[in-house]
Structure formats: C-alpha cells, structure tokens
Design an enzyme around this catalytic site. Structure first.
Site, short mmCIF file in Angstrom:
data_model
loop_
_atom_site.label_atom_id
_atom_site.label_comp_id
_atom_site.label_asym_id
_atom_site.label_seq_id
_atom_site.Cartn_x
_atom_site.Cartn_y
_atom_site.Cartn_z
N ASP A 22 33.71 39.30 27.43
CA ASP A 22 35.04 39.80 27.69
C ASP A 22 34.84 41.22 28.23
OD1 ASP A 22 37.90 40.18 27.50
OD2 ASP A 22 37.51 41.31 25.66
N ASP A 24 37.73 44.23 28.33
CA ASP A 24 38.46 45.27 27.61
C ASP A 24 38.15 45.23 26.12
OD1 ASP A 24 39.72 46.10 29.95
OD2 ASP A 24 41.35 44.66 29.71
#
Length: 255
Positions: A22, A24
């Site tokens: 991922d 953020d």
C-alpha cells in the site's frame, strides 16, 4: 542434475518473492491525498468541498479537491513541490533501496487508492522509483487548463471495497498475468509479502496463501481487522518500521 535445474529455474526468476505495498501510511507516513491541501494558500478546503464526501467515493471527492486547487491557480509545479515533501515511513527508504538492489530475486508492486502522479513524484524525488515494477492506482493527469484530474482505477463488483478500486482484484489479476508469462515463461511466486495499514487492505489479504505473509502496520485498521477475520490463511506479522519489513523479506529470501 536436479540441483542444476533448480539453480537454472531460480536464476530465471521463477521462484521470486513478490512484495506488495500500500502507499499512504505505509510507504509514506501520511496520506498523500490530504497532504496535497498544503499547496493551498491557507492550507484548508472550503466547507462546500469538505461536506461533499460520500462514503466509498473518495476518488470522486478528490476530483473536487483537485478542481478547487486548480481554481486557486496553483501550478502543476506547485502541486508537485508540495507532494515531494511528504515524509517516508521510518526505514522504508532503506527497504526500497534493498529491493532495488535485489531485483533478480524480488518483484515489487504498489497497489494504492492514491493516484499515479502523486506516487511517481514521491518515489522519483527520493530516487526510489526503480524499486517498484508496477504501480496500480487511480490515473491522474493535468488538463489543458493546468488543473489536475483523477479518475477511478477500475470497476468491480466487490462489496467490501470502494467503488473505484478492489485491491484483491488487482493482485489476483497481476498474479495470473505473471503466471501466464508469455515467451519467457511464467513466474509463480514462492512467497507474497503484503504490506499495508488500512481497511481496504483486508480484501487482498484474503486471497493470500498459507506460505504468504500479510504485514499490517501496528495500531492501524488492518491490524485490528485481522484479529477478528477468520478467512486469512497467510501468516500475520505486524510492523512498525521498514526495518521490520526488511527483516521479514530477508528471512523469506533465505528460507
């Protein structure tokens, strides 16, 4: 002869490890979509934009945010310069550097609900873009007026995920395409290491195998969800810094 064949197979990348990140609150230690607000003169959005968000439709909301930023005559360079200041999570730059130095043994992809411009800018600013083989996220561009626009990554019918992105669908399609291979032959990863933090990282975690690893960030939503989710087959290994992820990767490479 068996061991010679095994060595040849490995040297061709048939037994690679796949790192899935991922972005953020994982690669970077903040939310790129909210960080961009810093390019506004007063670093805040008007209530008319703030109140327009609908649950599950974040990318549509970001379209309105970016439209407002453009209307304030913030230049593309102004947006980019702000995005390049977002901090990396501790140890993450070293981890990505290690991956870039071991591309013969490790593939790396990013699956994120951010957008193509933000992620490219942030990785390039730190000289880390070469660590990542593919980025799967929402496409973004600047229109003829110099305003940034963003659209959803794809459509899907998953009820768990936001309308613009199902990370499980992305991961399954990527694994299927890599297994198909083409003229050079397919790649079947002996281990997938999935690193994330949020609720939308649970869906892809559910498609991992027993030999894979899902790594939730300590104190974030994914870690809490994995405590009560019964459908996860992969081993769970929580992390607080990139150094812990690097240790897990090295252990997987040695096993």
């Amino acid at each position: 002869m068996f061991f010679l064949n095994l060595l040849v197979l490995f040297s061709r990348g048939k037994m690679k490890i796949l790192m899935v990140f991922d972005f953020d609150h994982t690669v970077v230690d903040d939310n790129s979509d909210t960080w961009v607000i810093r390019c506004l003169p007063n670093r805040t959005l008007p209530n008319s934009v703030k109140s327009s968000y609908r649950k599950g439709h974040w990318t549509e909301f970001m379209g309105r945010v970016l439209k407002h930023i453009g209307e304030q005559e913030v230049s593309p360079d102004g947006v980019r310069s702000v995005m390049e200041t977002i901090p990396y999570t501790a140890g993450m730059a070293d981890l990505l550097t290690f991956i870039s130095e071991h591309k013969d043994r490790v593939d790396c992809i990013v699956v994120s609900d951010s957008n193509t411009l933000f992620i490219d800018w942030i990785l390039q600013a730190a000289g880390l873009r070469g660590a990542v083989d593919h980025i799967f996220t929402n496409p973004a561009h600047f229109n003829d007026h110099g305003h940034m626009e963003v659209s959803g990554h794809h459509s899907h019918d998953c009820q768990r995920c936001p309308v613009n992105l199902c990370k499980r669908k992305v991961l399954e399609q990527y694994l299927s395409q890599r297994a198909g291979g083409g003229s050079s032959g397919g790649v079947s990863y002996r281990c997938v290491v999935y690193v994330g933090d949020g609720g939308n990282d649970l869906c892809p975690a559910l498609c991992l195998r027993a030999q894979d690893v899902v790594m939730p960030r300590v104190g974030y939503s994914l870690e809490k969800l994995l405590r009560v989710e019964e459908g996860v087959r992969a081993r769970v290994s929580a992390w607080s810094s990139g150094e812990q992820i690097l240790q897990e990767l090295k252990a997987s490479m040695e096993s």
